[in-house]
Design a protein around this motif. Structure first.
Motif, PDB file in Angstrom:
ATOM      1  N   GLU A  14       0.804  -1.219   0.000  1.00  0.00           N
ATOM      2  CA  GLU A  14       0.000   0.000   0.000  1.00  0.00           C
ATOM      3  C   GLU A  14       0.839   1.271   0.000  1.00  0.00           C
ATOM      4  O   GLU A  14       0.364   2.319  -0.444  1.00  0.00           O
ATOM      5  CB  GLU A  14      -0.927   0.006   1.229  1.00  0.00           C
ATOM      6  CG  GLU A  14      -1.872  -1.172   1.306  1.00  0.00           C
ATOM      7  CD  GLU A  14      -2.904  -1.156   0.176  1.00  0.00           C
ATOM      8  OE1 GLU A  14      -3.164  -0.071  -0.380  1.00  0.00           O
ATOM      9  OE2 GLU A  14      -3.438  -2.239  -0.148  1.00  0.00           O
ATOM     10  N   ALA A  15       2.064   1.178   0.513  1.00  0.00           N
ATOM     11  CA  ALA A  15       2.926   2.360   0.640  1.00  0.00           C
ATOM     12  C   ALA A  15       4.347   2.003   0.223  1.00  0.00           C
ATOM     13  O   ALA A  15       5.254   1.881   1.053  1.00  0.00           O
ATOM     14  CB  ALA A  15       2.906   2.874   2.083  1.00  0.00           C
ATOM     15  N   PRO A  16       4.576   1.827  -1.085  1.00  0.00           N
ATOM     16  CA  PRO A  16       5.890   1.343  -1.548  1.00  0.00           C
ATOM     17  C   PRO A  16       7.047   2.301  -1.309  1.00  0.00           C
ATOM     18  O   PRO A  16       8.195   1.877  -1.348  1.00  0.00           O
ATOM     19  CB  PRO A  16       5.665   1.126  -3.050  1.00  0.00           C
ATOM     20  CG  PRO A  16       4.492   1.986  -3.396  1.00  0.00           C
ATOM     21  CD  PRO A  16       3.625   2.003  -2.189  1.00  0.00           C
ATOM     22  N   ASN A  17       6.746   3.573  -1.040  1.00  0.00           N
ATOM     23  CA  ASN A  17       7.821   4.545  -0.824  1.00  0.00           C
ATOM     24  C   ASN A  17       8.121   4.783   0.650  1.00  0.00           C
ATOM     25  O   ASN A  17       8.864   5.710   0.993  1.00  0.00           O
ATOM     26  CB  ASN A  17       7.467   5.877  -1.494  1.00  0.00           C
ATOM     27  CG  ASN A  17       7.381   5.755  -3.004  1.00  0.00           C
ATOM     28  OD1 ASN A  17       8.122   4.983  -3.612  1.00  0.00           O
ATOM     29  ND2 ASN A  17       6.471   6.498  -3.606  1.00  0.00           N
ATOM     30  N   VAL A  18       7.544   3.976   1.531  1.00  0.00           N
ATOM     31  CA  VAL A  18       7.743   4.125   2.973  1.00  0.00           C
ATOM     32  C   VAL A  18       8.560   2.942   3.493  1.00  0.00           C
ATOM     33  O   VAL A  18       8.307   1.791   3.109  1.00  0.00           O
ATOM     34  CB  VAL A  18       6.394   4.212   3.706  1.00  0.00           C
ATOM     35  CG1 VAL A  18       6.614   4.365   5.217  1.00  0.00           C
ATOM     36  CG2 VAL A  18       5.572   5.385   3.170  1.00  0.00           C
ATOM     37  N   LEU A  19       9.506   3.217   4.344  1.00  0.00           N
ATOM     38  CA  LEU A  19      10.359   2.175   4.904  1.00  0.00           C
ATOM     39  C   LEU A  19       9.667   1.501   6.090  1.00  0.00           C
ATOM     40  O   LEU A  19       8.699   2.022   6.642  1.00  0.00           O
ATOM     41  CB  LEU A  19      11.698   2.763   5.333  1.00  0.00           C
ATOM     42  CG  LEU A  19      12.474   3.511   4.237  1.00  0.00           C
ATOM     43  CD1 LEU A  19      13.754   4.106   4.801  1.00  0.00           C
ATOM     44  CD2 LEU A  19      12.789   2.592   3.064  1.00  0.00           C
ATOM     45  N   VAL A  20      10.198   0.353   6.491  1.00  0.00           N
ATOM     46  CA  VAL A  20       9.655  -0.406   7.621  1.00  0.00           C
ATOM     47  C   VAL A  20      10.785  -0.698   8.600  1.00  0.00           C
ATOM     48  O   VAL A  20      11.883  -1.089   8.197  1.00  0.00           O
ATOM     49  CB  VAL A  20       9.010  -1.726   7.160  1.00  0.00           C
ATOM     50  CG1 VAL A  20       8.401  -2.475   8.352  1.00  0.00           C
ATOM     51  CG2 VAL A  20       7.942  -1.460   6.098  1.00  0.00           C
TER      52      VAL A  20
ATOM     53  N   ASN B 122      17.859 -10.329  13.571  1.00  0.00           N
ATOM     54  CA  ASN B 122      16.649 -11.002  13.084  1.00  0.00           C
ATOM     55  C   ASN B 122      15.761  -9.975  12.389  1.00  0.00           C
ATOM     56  O   ASN B 122      14.582  -9.834  12.687  1.00  0.00           O
ATOM     57  CB  ASN B 122      15.898 -11.663  14.235  1.00  0.00           C
ATOM     58  CG  ASN B 122      14.865 -12.674  13.761  1.00  0.00           C
ATOM     59  OD1 ASN B 122      15.048 -13.312  12.728  1.00  0.00           O
ATOM     60  ND2 ASN B 122      13.785 -12.810  14.507  1.00  0.00           N
ATOM     61  N   SER B 123      16.366  -9.251  11.464  1.00  0.00           N
ATOM     62  CA  SER B 123      15.683  -8.094  10.874  1.00  0.00           C
ATOM     63  C   SER B 123      15.781  -8.084   9.351  1.00  0.00           C
ATOM     64  O   SER B 123      15.721  -7.024   8.739  1.00  0.00           O
ATOM     65  CB  SER B 123      16.284  -6.805  11.439  1.00  0.00           C
ATOM     66  OG  SER B 123      17.692  -6.779  11.234  1.00  0.00           O
ATOM     67  N   ALA B 124      15.933  -9.238   8.748  1.00  0.00           N
ATOM     68  CA  ALA B 124      16.154  -9.299   7.296  1.00  0.00           C
ATOM     69  C   ALA B 124      15.002  -8.702   6.509  1.00  0.00           C
ATOM     70  O   ALA B 124      15.209  -8.187   5.402  1.00  0.00           O
ATOM     71  CB  ALA B 124      16.398 -10.753   6.869  1.00  0.00           C
ATOM     72  N   ALA B 125      13.785  -8.737   7.044  1.00  0.00           N
ATOM     73  CA  ALA B 125      12.625  -8.219   6.315  1.00  0.00           C
ATOM     74  C   ALA B 125      12.456  -6.717   6.459  1.00  0.00           C
ATOM     75  O   ALA B 125      11.563  -6.135   5.833  1.00  0.00           O
ATOM     76  CB  ALA B 125      11.355  -8.920   6.796  1.00  0.00           C
ATOM     77  N   LEU B 126      13.292  -6.077   7.264  1.00  0.00           N
ATOM     78  CA  LEU B 126      13.127  -4.669   7.586  1.00  0.00           C
ATOM     79  C   LEU B 126      14.107  -3.798   6.807  1.00  0.00           C
ATOM     80  O   LEU B 126      15.178  -4.246   6.403  1.00  0.00           O
ATOM     81  CB  LEU B 126      13.319  -4.449   9.088  1.00  0.00           C
ATOM     82  CG  LEU B 126      12.456  -5.323  10.010  1.00  0.00           C
ATOM     83  CD1 LEU B 126      12.813  -5.054  11.468  1.00  0.00           C
ATOM     84  CD2 LEU B 126      10.970  -5.080   9.763  1.00  0.00           C
ATOM     85  N   ASP B 127      13.747  -2.527   6.649  1.00  0.00           N
ATOM     86  CA  ASP B 127      14.617  -1.567   5.969  1.00  0.00           C
ATOM     87  C   ASP B 127      15.559  -0.876   6.943  1.00  0.00           C
ATOM     88  O   ASP B 127      16.684  -0.515   6.574  1.00  0.00           O
ATOM     89  CB  ASP B 127      13.772  -0.500   5.262  1.00  0.00           C
ATOM     90  CG  ASP B 127      12.824  -1.099   4.244  1.00  0.00           C
ATOM     91  OD1 ASP B 127      13.311  -1.746   3.301  1.00  0.00           O
ATOM     92  OD2 ASP B 127      11.594  -0.927   4.396  1.00  0.00           O
ATOM     93  N   LEU B 128      15.105  -0.654   8.156  1.00  0.00           N
ATOM     94  CA  LEU B 128      15.884   0.006   9.192  1.00  0.00           C
ATOM     95  C   LEU B 128      15.810  -0.813  10.470  1.00  0.00           C
ATOM     96  O   LEU B 128      14.822  -1.516  10.713  1.00  0.00           O
ATOM     97  CB  LEU B 128      15.349   1.425   9.471  1.00  0.00           C
ATOM     98  CG  LEU B 128      15.363   2.428   8.319  1.00  0.00           C
ATOM     99  CD1 LEU B 128      14.553   3.669   8.701  1.00  0.00           C
ATOM    100  CD2 LEU B 128      16.793   2.819   7.960  1.00  0.00           C
ATOM    101  N   ILE B 129      16.858  -0.712  11.292  1.00  0.00           N
ATOM    102  CA  ILE B 129      16.891  -1.415  12.576  1.00  0.00           C
ATOM    103  C   ILE B 129      16.829  -0.370  13.684  1.00  0.00           C
ATOM    104  O   ILE B 129      17.725   0.468  13.828  1.00  0.00           O
ATOM    105  CB  ILE B 129      18.168  -2.260  12.719  1.00  0.00           C
ATOM    106  CG1 ILE B 129      18.249  -3.297  11.594  1.00  0.00           C
ATOM    107  CG2 ILE B 129      18.205  -2.948  14.080  1.00  0.00           C
ATOM    108  CD1 ILE B 129      19.537  -4.086  11.581  1.00  0.00           C
ATOM    109  N   GLY B 130      15.746  -0.409  14.454  1.00  0.00           N
ATOM    110  CA  GLY B 130      15.563   0.562  15.527  1.00  0.00           C
ATOM    111  C   GLY B 130      16.424   0.246  16.735  1.00  0.00           C
ATOM    112  O   GLY B 130      16.532  -0.906  17.156  1.00  0.00           O
ATOM    113  N   ILE B 131      17.033   1.293  17.296  1.00  0.00           N
ATOM    114  CA  ILE B 131      17.915   1.175  18.460  1.00  0.00           C
ATOM    115  C   ILE B 131      17.436   2.139  19.535  1.00  0.00           C
ATOM    116  O   ILE B 131      17.139   3.304  19.254  1.00  0.00           O
ATOM    117  CB  ILE B 131      19.375   1.549  18.063  1.00  0.00           C
ATOM    118  CG1 ILE B 131      19.927   0.584  17.028  1.00  0.00           C
ATOM    119  CG2 ILE B 131      20.271   1.597  19.301  1.00  0.00           C
ATOM    120  CD1 ILE B 131      20.029  -0.842  17.490  1.00  0.00           C
TER     121      ILE B 131
END
Length: 610
Positions: free
Chosen positions: A185-191, A210-219
């Motif tokens: 639904e939002a191809p230009n937004v990161l996850v 364990n974050s292979a599906a994500l664009d960014l890793i939150g810290i």
């Protein structure tokens, strides 16, 4: 317009974008932002953020407010969400939107109809999550200022027992499933997924690795809640914590510090903590920082009735006046692009074994071993040796450091053997004598047996240097080695081998059965002795020199070359001011830094050649 990640960097419309922002609740409404709706207050706050130089705001979608009954999403709430995003756009602020917010400030703001069902393994809940994510993404996904969707702030805390019972594979599948819905639904937004320090320093399946599906890793950078012996908010370890989490996460993806702050301290301490930790996090490769939080909270409803001190961690007071921490943040914002170094590839790697963050699945397992990685990071910083933290490819590194290893696999051993075979050096310290031992063919020695700690193994020497070992600070059993093909270069007080060197291929394998890094996990121990000298000696064997000469180990040195000029970012992580001399490439500079302060030194080539 769109946000993307490429080559480890966050981009907006193909240009580098460094997040400089805050986490946000309106002061008067707090966590009731959606039910005590005040768009004027939100617009006023966003305008002030823009005036302060911020470019991003993160806020929270409390799921119960948007979906009071299962499957019945409140369209008025979605309109309010869109209004907040549009208001941010008017202030030229990008948005990070935290979906599925249930856990906040130590309390569950739960869906009354969830009734304890798993967010990650219950198929009915998963279907509802997909529907809700779809609705939110349709509402705001087309807005060009939406940077990222966060799947849920510290969402493992919603049900810690269920989270611990979930496998890493199940959590990875959950992340991939929701990320796919959002991207559709939002191809230009990161996850991203926003996690506390347990995503690195603990066994949580919600982890950087364990974050292979994500664009960014939150810290999240809060030293008061980090495991290990962090003595105080202003300790050397505390202000290095966030940058370590950033570097660890960089081994798996692109890190974003989406929460950074301090609790239980006065204004001066909070300002000093942010000054050093934010500068270090940006310098060590964070894609940006979101500081917790914009303003102290006047609201007294949940969760603040139960945890009232959660109300006073803002950058501004209740009357809107800036605290000292905000003044320090504005200074960071003004120099952020200069602080953001692009380090050349170093010749040293700290290796993350496959099982470095594995939790105890049975009596055979030793548990998470990333605290030892943290201490290895700190030792290298104190030795002023540049390095990467690496989880995969070790090609091109002259020295690979494996600190206090608790579990090594055959794949790990093959990688390390390849480093030695091509002429590199591997340093390996033991964290578990059963599953962390690399084996006699690599070490050139066998383990005779284990025994209780004794005075004879309370220290080992290497030539004229001696290091004490606090075995009780670790889970490692004291062992005795019998050399077979290795050379003994260090011995315990009882004369038994403590440090071995063996030729492997064209390189060497250095091994100690002492958990050198893990045994530093005691209050004040790290800074009480020059432990970093051990790492300097190992680096010298591998032909690696410090990035610069500096007698003060509390000063972090980050360097890069930009526009034909060498830049040094210097950060004093010490608890006292530093007056020291930095020497590199034929140039010398005298540097004075107050406690937890930073500076940037520029050196032209002609100066360095003198």
């Amino acid at each position: 317009m769109s946000f993307t990640v490429c080559d480890g960097r966050l981009l907006r419309d193909d240009r580098p974008f460094l997040v400089q922002g805050v986490d946000y609740h309106p002061s008067s409404a707090g966590c009731r932002i959606w039910t005590e709706w005040d768009p004027g207050a939100i617009a006023h706050d966003f305008e002030r953020m823009a005036e302060a130089g911020l470019n991003t705001v993160r806020f929270f979608v409390f799921w119960r407010d948007f979906e009071p009954e299962p499957g019945c999403i409140d369209m008025d709430m979605l309109e309010r969400l869109r209004h907040v995003v549009d208001t941010a756009a008017q202030a030229k602020l990008a948005c990070v939107i935290s979906l599925f917010t249930i856990w906040m400030n130590g309390q569950l703001l739960d869906l009354p109809w969830r009734q304890g069902r798993s967010l990650w393994r219950d198929e009915d809940m998963l279907a509802l999550e997909e529907k809700f994510a779809t609705a939110v993404a349709r509402e705001v996904g087309g807005c060009d200022n939406v940077l990222a969707f966060d799947l849920g702030d510290e969402i493992g805390c919603v049900d810690p027992v269920e989270a611990a019972a979930s496998t890493a594979e199940q959590i990875a599948d959950w992340q991939a499933r929701l990320a796919a819905v959002l991207r559709l639904e939002a191809p230009n937004v990161l996850v991203l997924q926003a996690n506390d320090a347990s995503g690195v320093l603990g066994p949580s399946p919600f982890g950087a690795d364990n974050s292979a599906a994500l664009d960014l890793i939150g810290i999240h950078g809060f030293p008061v809640w980090a495991p290990g012996s962090i003595e105080s908010t202003l300790s050397f370890k505390a202000t290095n914590l966030t940058s370590f989490l950033v570097r660890f996460a960089s081994a798996y993806g692109v890190p974003l510090v989406d929460e950074l702050g301090s609790y239980g301290v006065d204004d001066a301490t909070a300002a000093a903590y942010l000054r050093a930790s934010a500068a270090s996090a940006i310098g060590n490769g964070a894609s940006g920082i979101l500081v917790w939080c914009w303003q102290d909270i006047a609201a007294e409803a949940e969760p603040y009735a139960d945890r009232p001190m959660e109300r006073f961690a803002g950058l501004h007071r209740l009357d809107g006046s800036a605290k000292p921490v905000m003044r320090e943040y504005r200074r960071i914002i003004g120099a952020a692009t200069e602080l953001a170094t692009r380090r050349p590839r170093p010749s040293v790697a700290v290796y993350l074994p496959q099982r470095v963050r594995a939790h105890s699945g049975s009596y055979l397992d030793s548990g998470t071993a990333t605290l030892a990685t943290f201490f290895s990071y700190l030792l290298l910083k104190r030795a002023h040796i540049e390095f990467d933290i690496v989880a995969d490819d070790l090609t091109g590194y002259d020295l690979v450091i494996c600190p206090s290893v608790a579990h090594v696999t055959l794949l790990d051993l093959r990688k390390l053997h390849a480093v030695c075979a091509r002429g590199g050096t591997v340093y390996f310290s033991l964290g578990d004598h059963i599953h962390g031992f690399p084996g006699e063919p690599m070490v050139g020695a066998e383990i005779v047996d284990y025994a209780p700690p004794s005075a004879g193994k309370s220290a080992f020497s290497w030539d004229s240097d001696e290091w004490t070992i606090d075995w009780a600070a670790t889970r490692t059993r004291t062992t005795t080695l019998r050399p077979t093909t290795a050379e003994v270069i260090g011995r315990y007080l009882d004369g038994s081998p403590g440090l071995l060197q063996r030729r492997v291929g064209n390189g060497r394998f250095l091994f100690t059965n002492a958990p050198f890094e893990a045994q530093l996990d005691r209050p004040e121990r790290l800074t009480a002795a020059p432990w970093e000298r051990f790492y300097r000696r190992i680096a010298a064997l591998a032909g690696v020199a410090p990035v610069a000469a500096c007698p003060d180990p509390d000063v972090e040195i980050l360097s890069d070359d930009r526009d034909g000029c060498r830049r040094l970012v210097l950060i004093n992580h010490g608890v006292t001011p530093s007056d020291t001399e930095i020497s590199w490439g034929g140039a010398t500079a005298r540097v004075e830094l107050t406690t937890k302060d930073w500076t940037i030194v520029h050196v032209r080539p002609e100066e360095a050649d003198r």
